[in-house]
Design an enzyme around this catalytic site. Structure first.
Site, PDB file in Angstrom:
ATOM      1  N   LYS A   1       0.850  -1.194   0.000  1.00 58.10           N
ATOM      2  CA  LYS A   1       0.000   0.000   0.000  1.00 58.10           C
ATOM      3  C   LYS A   1       0.885   1.244   0.000  1.00 58.10           C
ATOM      4  CE  LYS A   1      -3.979   1.974   2.491  1.00 58.10           C
ATOM      5  NZ  LYS A   1      -4.888   1.798   3.637  1.00 58.10           N
TER       6      LYS A   1
ATOM      7  N   SER B   1      -9.777   1.753   2.542  1.00 61.35           N
ATOM      8  CA  SER B   1      -8.886   2.475   1.668  1.00 61.35           C
ATOM      9  C   SER B   1      -7.819   1.605   0.990  1.00 61.35           C
ATOM     10  CB  SER B   1      -8.197   3.589   2.454  1.00 61.35           C
ATOM     11  OG  SER B   1      -7.386   3.040   3.462  1.00 61.35           O
TER      12      SER B   1
ATOM     13  N   SER C   1      -9.980  -0.507   6.792  1.00 59.98           N
ATOM     14  CA  SER C   1      -9.357  -0.396   5.462  1.00 59.98           C
ATOM     15  C   SER C   1      -8.632  -1.623   4.949  1.00 59.98           C
ATOM     16  CB  SER C   1      -8.394   0.785   5.447  1.00 59.98           C
ATOM     17  OG  SER C   1      -9.126   1.955   5.177  1.00 59.98           O
TER      18      SER C   1
HETATM   19  N1  GLN Z   1     -13.212   4.201   5.812  1.00 64.04           N
HETATM   20  C1  GLN Z   1     -12.708   4.647   7.067  1.00 64.04           C
HETATM   21  C2  GLN Z   1     -12.294   6.095   6.955  1.00 64.04           C
HETATM   22  O1  GLN Z   1     -12.525   6.663   5.957  1.00 64.04           O
HETATM   23  C3  GLN Z   1     -11.541   3.795   7.498  1.00 64.04           C
HETATM   24  C4  GLN Z   1     -10.327   4.069   6.725  1.00 64.04           C
HETATM   25  C5  GLN Z   1      -9.154   3.260   7.173  1.00 64.04           C
HETATM   26  O2  GLN Z   1      -9.290   2.243   7.838  1.00 64.04           O
HETATM   27  N2  GLN Z   1      -7.980   3.741   6.839  1.00 64.04           N
HETATM   28  O3  GLN Z   1     -11.752   6.661   7.839  1.00 64.04           O
END
Ligand code: GLN
Length: 487
Positions: A80, A155, A179
């Site tokens: 990532k 994400s 994410s």
């Molecule tokens: N979707 C969640 C957010 O937007 C979690 C994102 C994540 O785990 N990095 O914060």
């Protein structure tokens, strides 16, 4: 010659590498070829590191020939793009870091390099990991390999989509509120968010420091255990890293879950959930019962506050962490202003995308004098309640079973204009980060050809319990893991 080695699991590929039926260079070339073939449609990768990968593969073949290989040696991986890789761009899918080349490796990269990793590239993500669909990437949106008109989740959407599409054998993701698990669920791969502190975050670009964790996305549960063996453990450079010793995570994969006590928290079957998702999870629960586990409904009443708590704590921490992007230290720097303040303002105006700005504003507001007690302090208190509920439930249960997400993968564009409906994608995953406990999403079947993820949750440092249950389920539901997208 092995056909399509890029679609193997890590352990399958390792066997072939060890017995010289396959070389790492061949395997790496197969992944690079696959990347060329599917990237125009899937768009999971920000930077392909072809030259580096081939060099690492040659190196790995030497280690293999010398009998010095670990199970990850010579296996192509995707990272990532929020984990620092020395000499390789680390963009966080943001204009702010579009040309940022870190001078050092994150601890997880060091550890994987020690294990002979072949890094084929860096994966697309929502900008600074804020989002659930990769649509917040400032570079491009990733497409779900199971249905290209749909999102892969986020994400870590690039990581999940690439593993599903056969572009790499495994990937690393990060998980602040879901994410790793939500995209794993959406793309039918296995994704583990370890206990807070289990994996070092040194070199992970910080989003919300009390919630962030790094973890693996893989094609099966055994692979997840293998990657955990390599990346878990204490690191003096991350003050939140846990001193507990690291077990061999493959040892718990016995297939025997007879007598394990599994709770099904009713609050995770939320209103607004797609009925097909709950039926798929209920079918998976039946399979677990068939394996001899004892399932029982439980209640975690504070779950209803988790979303609100997360959207105070995560933006508050993000607003502090993102203060460092001022155009002076690194990253994008606007230089045409007439004062230093104008340059700083414009750096942030042009460098950050709309979701990142929204989070900074939410966080700055929640932390501001006069509102701090009402929002931030209150959220921390409720966080303690949520954590205590998990503690209490784990006195009686070995693990919890829930859906990973309330919906199937949604269409690209469907939720992009409505942040709150996007935030709701993570109702089942956010409470886990708030409590700091480990959880995993594993494939639990398909509805209308779209993947459904099942989430398994356990108490801190009980990753082995999760992997054991996940593995037993995977064996019983064999076809689930073996299915591949047609792309
Ligand atoms: N979707 C969640 C957010 O937007 C979690 C994102 C994540 O785990 N990095 O914060």
């Amino acid at each position: 010659m092995v056909s399509n080695p890029n679609k193997l699991t890590i352990h399958e590929a390792h066997e072939l590498l060890k017995t010289k039926q396959l070389s790492s260079v061949e395997l790496t070339k197969a992944c690079l070829e696959r990347i060329r073939q599917v990237e125009p449609q899937v768009k999971a990768i920000v930077t392909v590191t072809e030259e580096l990968a081939l060099k690492q593969a040659e190196q790995a073949d030497k280690l293999l020939a010398a009998g010095k290989a670990s199970p990850l040696t010579g296996i192509p991986a995707l990272i990532k793009d929020n984990m620092c890789t020395r000499g390789v761009k680390t963009t966080c899918s943001s204009k702010m870091l579009e040309n940022f080349v870190p001078p050092y490796d994150a601890t997880v990269i060091e550890k994987l390099n020690e294990n002979g990793m072949v890094m084929v590239g860096k994966a697309n993500m929502d900008e600074f990991a804020m989002g659930s669909s990769t649509e917040n990437s400032a570079l491009f949106t990733t497409h779900n390999p199971w249905d290209l008109s749909r999102v892969p989740g986020g994400s870590s959407g690039g990581s999940a989509a690439a593993v599903a599409a056969g572009e790499a054998l495994y990937a690393l993701g990060s998980d602040t509120g879901g994410s790793i698990r939500q995209p794993a669920g959406f793309c039918s791969v296995s994704g583990l968010k370890p206990t807070y502190g289990r994996v070092s975050r040194y070199g992970l670009v910080a989003f919300a420091s009390s919630l962030d964790q790094i973890g693996p996305l893989t094609r099966d549960v055994t692979d997840c255990a293998l990657v955990m063996n390599a990346i878990a453990g204490y690191d003096s450079r991350d003050s939140t890293s846990a001193p507990q010793s690291v077990p061999d995570y493959t040892k718990c994969l016995t297939g025997d879950i007879k007598g394990l006590r599994l709770g099904v928290p009713k609050e995770y079957f939320v209103t607004g959930m797609q009925p097909e998702v709950s039926s798929a999870i209920n079918a998976a629960i039946k399979t677990l019962e068939g394996l001899g586990a004892k399932l029982e409904e439980v209640s975690l009443p504070s779950t209803k506050y988790a979303l609100a708590v997360y959207y105070i704590i995560a933006p508050s921490e993000a607003s502090a962490n993102l203060a460092r992007y001022d155009g002076v230290k690194y990253g994008f720097s606007y230089q045409q202003g007439s004062t230093m303040w104008e340059n700083m303002e414009k750096t942030r105006q042009f460098g950050f995308g709309p979701e990142v700005k929204r989070r900074i504003m939410l966080g700055t507001y929640a932390l501001s004098a006069g509102y701090y007690d009402a929002y931030y302090v209150k959220a921390q208190k409720v966080r303690t309640l949520i954590r205590r509920e998990f503690d209490a439930v784990f006195e009686k249960f070995d693990a919890l079973v829930t859906p990973t997400s309330p919906t199937l993968p949604f269409k690209i564009g469907e939720k992009a204009a409505d942040p709150v409906s996007m935030y709701l994608s993570d109702v089942c995953t956010l409470p886990i980060n708030i409590a700091g406990v480990p959880a995993m999403s594993i494939p639990a079947g398909f509805v209308n050809n779209l993947p459904v993820g099942m989430q398994l949750i356990a108490k801190p440092f009980a990753e082995e319990t999760i992997l054991k249950i996940a593995h037993a389920y995977e064996q019983a539901a064999g076809w689930v893991g073996r299915r591949k997208p047609e792309i």
